[in-house]
Each structure stands twice: as structure tokens, then as C-alpha cells.
Design a protein around this motif. Structure first.
Motif, PDB file in Angstrom:
ATOM      1  N   UNK A  73      -0.108   6.009 -11.193  1.00 12.83           N
ATOM      2  CA  UNK A  73       0.923   6.988 -10.861  1.00 12.83           C
ATOM      3  C   UNK A  73       0.885   8.201 -11.784  1.00 12.83           C
ATOM      4  N   UNK A  74       0.292   8.069 -12.961  1.00 13.60           N
ATOM      5  CA  UNK A  74       0.197   9.211 -13.869  1.00 13.60           C
ATOM      6  C   UNK A  74      -0.723  10.286 -13.305  1.00 13.60           C
ATOM      7  N   UNK A  75      -1.596   9.925 -12.386  1.00 13.45           N
ATOM      8  CA  UNK A  75      -2.518  10.905 -11.820  1.00 13.45           C
ATOM      9  C   UNK A  75      -1.895  11.720 -10.694  1.00 13.45           C
ATOM     10  N   UNK A 152      -0.390  -8.390  -2.202  1.00  6.48           N
ATOM     11  CA  UNK A 152      -1.303  -7.632  -3.062  1.00  6.48           C
ATOM     12  C   UNK A 152      -2.403  -6.948  -2.251  1.00  6.48           C
ATOM     13  N   UNK A 153      -2.871  -7.592  -1.191  1.00  7.98           N
ATOM     14  CA  UNK A 153      -3.869  -6.960  -0.330  1.00  7.98           C
ATOM     15  C   UNK A 153      -3.298  -5.720   0.351  1.00  7.98           C
ATOM     16  N   UNK A 154      -2.057  -5.811   0.812  1.00  7.40           N
ATOM     17  CA  UNK A 154      -1.409  -4.653   1.436  1.00  7.40           C
ATOM     18  C   UNK A 154      -1.257  -3.528   0.422  1.00  7.40           C
ATOM     19  N   UNK A 155      -0.859  -3.854  -0.796  1.00  3.10           N
ATOM     20  CA  UNK A 155      -0.709  -2.828  -1.836  1.00  3.10           C
ATOM     21  C   UNK A 155      -2.050  -2.177  -2.160  1.00  3.10           C
ATOM     22  N   UNK A 156      -3.108  -2.963  -2.183  1.00  5.26           N
ATOM     23  CA  UNK A 156      -4.442  -2.417  -2.462  1.00  5.26           C
ATOM     24  C   UNK A 156      -4.884  -1.464  -1.351  1.00  5.26           C
ATOM     25  N   UNK A 157      -4.662  -1.843  -0.109  1.00  2.68           N
ATOM     26  CA  UNK A 157      -5.039  -0.980   1.016  1.00  2.68           C
ATOM     27  C   UNK A 157      -4.230   0.315   0.987  1.00  2.68           C
ATOM     28  N   UNK A 158      -2.937   0.221   0.692  1.00  2.00           N
ATOM     29  CA  UNK A 158      -2.103   1.422   0.608  1.00  2.00           C
ATOM     30  C   UNK A 158      -2.576   2.343  -0.510  1.00  2.00           C
ATOM     31  N   UNK A 161      -5.718   4.144   0.686  1.00  2.00           N
ATOM     32  CA  UNK A 161      -5.414   5.172   1.681  1.00  2.00           C
ATOM     33  C   UNK A 161      -4.776   6.391   1.021  1.00  2.00           C
ATOM     34  N   UNK A 162      -3.835   6.170   0.098  1.00  2.00           N
ATOM     35  CA  UNK A 162      -3.191   7.294  -0.582  1.00  2.00           C
ATOM     36  C   UNK A 162      -4.183   8.080  -1.430  1.00  2.00           C
ATOM     37  N   UNK A 163      -5.080   7.381  -2.107  1.00  3.68           N
ATOM     38  CA  UNK A 163      -6.079   8.065  -2.921  1.00  3.68           C
ATOM     39  C   UNK A 163      -7.044   8.843  -2.044  1.00  3.68           C
ATOM     40  N   UNK A 164      -7.436   8.265  -0.930  1.00  2.67           N
ATOM     41  CA  UNK A 164      -8.376   8.945  -0.023  1.00  2.67           C
ATOM     42  C   UNK A 164      -7.738  10.191   0.562  1.00  2.67           C
TER      43      UNK A 164
END
Length: 172
Positions: A73-75, A152-158, A161-164
Motif C-alpha cells: 500500500x505504500x506504493x 487468500x487466493x482471492x486477495x492475491x488475484x485482486x 489485477x490492481x497492480x496490472x
């Protein structure tokens, strides 16, 4: 009776903290509420006499995963106002409904009577504590273990997607 009251308390606390985490507009409040929700979520394991899993929930998910989220989140630029536009509302609601139906079929099809946790201690191979722990986790507490893995899998996918989305906007 006390177990029922504790279950209700933990349920309300977890749902409250996670709602604050999702609905909060401030990133710090959201991360703090997520940490509180993870700590109170471990209370369910303590109610089930799974102290090891409860401690792991606090240490791993409450500490390490939230540390990684805080670092990520700092990024992001938190000072900008962000208005999200959902383009595919129909697909989102269809996926939510299908996920709910799948969850209900899973819960209704899971028979607790078929799960045995009696450890045959006469078997010398089961004197190993690691094997006993694996037997209990993957038999009696399998459903909770799988739910947290899916979360955790859902959080990883989110996060991916947000980074992309952020990288695509920067290149344009």
C-alpha cells in the motif's frame, strides 16, 4: 452456553472489522480493521480447541500478510481521490450468485459424521507429532483451512489485477 456467546461475539466482531476494512476510505483504518479482523478470526480456532491454528492465524495472517499488504500500500498514492467504475456489473453479480450457490452445496454436502478424529495411538507411526497435527488439520478442521486458503487466493488475484491496472495506466 459460553461457547455460543463467544461464537456470537467473534462473529459480530469479525464481520464488523471486515466491513470497516472494505468500506473505509482511509487506507490506515482499512489495514487496521483487517488486522483486527484477522486476530478475532483466530478466536474461532481457540473455541474449537485448535490453539496451534489460532496462534498461526495471528502470527502468519495477522502479522506477515498484513505486513506485506502495508508494504504494497505504500506504493499507491493515497492522497488521490479514486472513483471506481464497474463495467461488467452483470458478470460480477452472476459470479457472486454462483459462488454463493457453490458455497451452499459445499456446506450442505459436507457431512461431519463421516469425519473421524480419533487418533489410533497404538500405531507407532502416529507418535510423530507432525503426522498427528496433519491428521487433525486435514480431517476435522479442513473446511476452515480451505476457506482461509480461498480467501487468500482471492486477495492475491485482486492484488495482481490492481497492480496490472496501475501499470497499464502509467504506460499510456
Amino acid at each position: 452456553m459460553i461457547e455460543t456467546l463467544a461464537f456470537v461475539f467473534f462473529s459480530v466482531a469479525v464481520l464488523g472489522f471486515f466491513l470497516i476494512a472494505v468500506l473505509s476510505k482511509t487506507m490506515l483504518y482499512s489495514l487496521s480493521a483487517l488486522a483486527g479482523g484477522m486476530v478475532f478470526l483466530s478466536g474461532f480456532y481457540f473455541l474449537l480447541d485448535a490453539e496451534f491454528l489460532g496462534a498461526i492465524q495471528i502470527i502468519v495472517y495477522g502479522g506477515a500478510v498484513l505486513g506485506i499488504y502495508s508494504f504494497a500500500m505504500m506504493f499507491f498514492d493515497a492522497s488521490k481521490e479514486f472513483k471506481e467504475k464497474i463495467k461488467a456489473k452483470k458478470s460480477f453479480f452472476i459470479l457472486v450468485i454462483l459462488s454463493t450457490i457453490l458455497l451452499l452445496f459445499t456446506l450442505l454436502g459436507f457431512k461431519y459424521e463421516s469425519v473421524t478424529t480419533d487418533l489410533p495411538l497404538s500405531d507407532p507411526a502416529l507418535y510423530d507429532y507432525n503426522k498427528q497435527l496433519a491428521l487433525v488439520v486435514f480431517s476435522k478442521y479442513l473446511l476452515g483451512f480451505e476457506f482461509i486458503a480461498i480467501l487468500l487466493l482471492i486477495a492475491l488475484i485482486c492484488a495482481i489485477v490492481l497492480t496490472h491496472k496501475g501499470l497499464v495506466k502509467e504506460k499510456q
